[in-house]
Scaffold this motif. Structure first.
Motif, PDB file in Angstrom:
ATOM      1  N   LYS A 114      98.217  68.733  46.046  1.00  0.00           N
ATOM      2  CA  LYS A 114      97.008  70.149  46.699  1.00  0.00           C
ATOM      3  C   LYS A 114      96.670  68.841  48.265  1.00  0.00           C
ATOM      4  N   PRO A 115      96.525  68.382  48.494  1.00  0.00           N
ATOM      5  CA  PRO A 115      96.233  67.559  49.924  1.00  0.00           C
ATOM      6  C   PRO A 115      94.756  68.546  50.157  1.00  0.00           C
ATOM      7  N   VAL A 116      94.689  69.419  50.756  1.00  0.00           N
ATOM      8  CA  VAL A 116      93.364  69.977  50.808  1.00  0.00           C
ATOM      9  C   VAL A 116      92.431  70.196  50.168  1.00  0.00           C
ATOM     10  N   GLU A 117      92.438  70.441  48.380  1.00  0.00           N
ATOM     11  CA  GLU A 117      91.611  70.280  47.821  1.00  0.00           C
ATOM     12  C   GLU A 117      91.554  69.438  47.308  1.00  0.00           C
ATOM     13  N   THR A 118      92.775  68.222  47.925  1.00  0.00           N
ATOM     14  CA  THR A 118      91.589  66.881  47.301  1.00  0.00           C
ATOM     15  C   THR A 118      91.330  66.207  48.529  1.00  0.00           C
ATOM     16  N   MET A 119      91.675  66.177  48.801  1.00  0.00           N
ATOM     17  CA  MET A 119      90.589  65.560  51.005  1.00  0.00           C
ATOM     18  C   MET A 119      89.176  67.121  50.158  1.00  0.00           C
ATOM     19  N   ALA A 120      89.110  67.810  49.599  1.00  0.00           N
ATOM     20  CA  ALA A 120      87.663  68.294  49.158  1.00  0.00           C
ATOM     21  C   ALA A 120      87.337  67.778  48.368  1.00  0.00           C
ATOM     22  N   ALA A 121      87.397  67.129  47.149  1.00  0.00           N
ATOM     23  CA  ALA A 121      87.329  66.836  46.065  1.00  0.00           C
ATOM     24  C   ALA A 121      86.256  65.189  45.951  1.00  0.00           C
ATOM     25  N   ILE A 122      87.201  64.447  47.477  1.00  0.00           N
ATOM     26  CA  ILE A 122      86.355  62.970  47.837  1.00  0.00           C
ATOM     27  C   ILE A 122      85.743  63.226  48.479  1.00  0.00           C
ATOM     28  N   ASP A 123      85.318  63.424  49.058  1.00  0.00           N
ATOM     29  CA  ASP A 123      83.941  63.880  50.240  1.00  0.00           C
ATOM     30  C   ASP A 123      83.191  65.140  49.076  1.00  0.00           C
ATOM     31  N   ALA A 124      83.049  65.979  48.417  1.00  0.00           N
ATOM     32  CA  ALA A 124      82.637  66.193  47.276  1.00  0.00           C
ATOM     33  C   ALA A 124      82.404  65.017  46.025  1.00  0.00           C
ATOM     34  N   HIS A 125      82.647  63.893  46.169  1.00  0.00           N
ATOM     35  CA  HIS A 125      82.585  62.829  45.233  1.00  0.00           C
ATOM     36  C   HIS A 125      81.292  61.820  45.364  1.00  0.00           C
ATOM     37  N   LYS A 126      81.735  61.891  47.265  1.00  0.00           N
ATOM     38  CA  LYS A 126      81.236  60.923  48.632  1.00  0.00           C
ATOM     39  C   LYS A 126      79.512  60.895  47.963  1.00  0.00           C
ATOM     40  N   THR A 127      79.603  62.473  47.780  1.00  0.00           N
ATOM     41  CA  THR A 127      77.911  62.761  48.122  1.00  0.00           C
ATOM     42  C   THR A 127      76.951  63.096  47.147  1.00  0.00           C
ATOM     43  N   LEU A 128      78.004  62.227  45.591  1.00  0.00           N
ATOM     44  CA  LEU A 128      76.660  62.110  44.236  1.00  0.00           C
ATOM     45  C   LEU A 128      76.033  61.614  44.219  1.00  0.00           C
ATOM     46  N   SER A 129      74.488  61.719  43.009  1.00  0.00           N
ATOM     47  CA  SER A 129      74.029  60.285  43.634  1.00  0.00           C
ATOM     48  C   SER A 129      74.114  58.718  42.603  1.00  0.00           C
TER      49      SER A 129
END
Length: 234
Positions: A114-129
């Motif tokens: 699931k490449p789209v979901e994977t990229m979105a998850a990576i981007d989300a983790h980059k924003t974690l405190s």
């Protein structure tokens, strides 16, 4: 190994800065559970190869051994990685494991390609405190790791050394992928707990680091749980 090295973990108080060296930017850790014997895995393996060109991502391929029975033993596979995948499933309250499966930052579970979901998850983790600072350096055959809490800190974590082979090409002659020539990247060969850190005060440890094989250090909650920081060994 962990108990012997843990004695080198020294808590240092009264520092003016969180760590002695400037901390490296922390890449998002992406674990791919895969197998040479799995016909659904090649697209995920290719995605991991694409991610390997990014500095902000640390992609790691953990080859599992439960596909070996169909006739092609994966030379990269280890029962330890199967056990790790099962531990993630247990943490999530699931009884099933899948290949391919990606775990992002020790938390986000993506089964299948699931490449789209994977990229979105990576981007989300980059924003974690940020909850921890991590700095890693190598001098000869010695590895030095410095860490410090950021804000309230991450709480108790395990300091982990990962070693991996950057690339290998395999001609698969049996099993579901028979006849294919596959390229694999960041193939994990070693996953070693160096020490436990309480995550509330700056600390430093040293460990042996021999050979030219690539490596990285992770700070991960036991379980396994969230990966709070990661740094490549330079």
């Amino acid at each position: 190994m962990m108990m012997r090295l843990a004695v080198l973990l020294v808590v240092i108080s009264g520092w003016l800065s969180p760590v002695a060296a400037q901390p490296q930017p922390g890449p998002v850790v992406v674990e791919l559970f895969t197998s040479q014997g799995c016909s659904s895995c090649p697209p995920a393996d290719a995605l991991l190869m694409e991610l390997s060109s990014r500095e902000d991502v640390l992609p790691l391929a953990l080859h599992v051994d439960y596909w070996d029975y169909i006739g092609w033993p994966d030379a990269f596979a280890s029962p330890k990685f199967t056990k790790r995948q099962k531990a993630y499933a247990h943490q999530a309250g699931r009884s099933m494991i899948y290949t391919p499966q990606m775990i992002i930052g020790g938390q986000t579970d993506i089964a299948g390609f699931k490449p789209v979901e994977t990229m979105a998850a990576i981007d989300a983790h980059k924003t974690l405190s940020k909850q921890a600072e991590l700095s890693v350096s190598r001098t000869g055959d010695r590895l030095e790791v410095s860490m410090a809490p950021h804000g309230k800190g991450p709480g108790a974590v395990r300091v982990v050394l990962v070693r991996y082979t950057p690339h290998a090409r395999v001609s698969i002659r049996a099993g579901e992928n028979a006849g294919r020539v596959m390229d694999y990247v960041n193939i994990v060969t070693q996953w070693t707990a160096l020490a436990e850190w309480e995550g509330t005060a700056p600390a430093h440890l040293e460990a042996p680091y021999q050979g030219d094989e690539k490596g990285a250090v992770l700070l991960q909650a036991p379980g396994p749980g969230p990966v709070f920081a990661a740094a490549r060994v330079r």
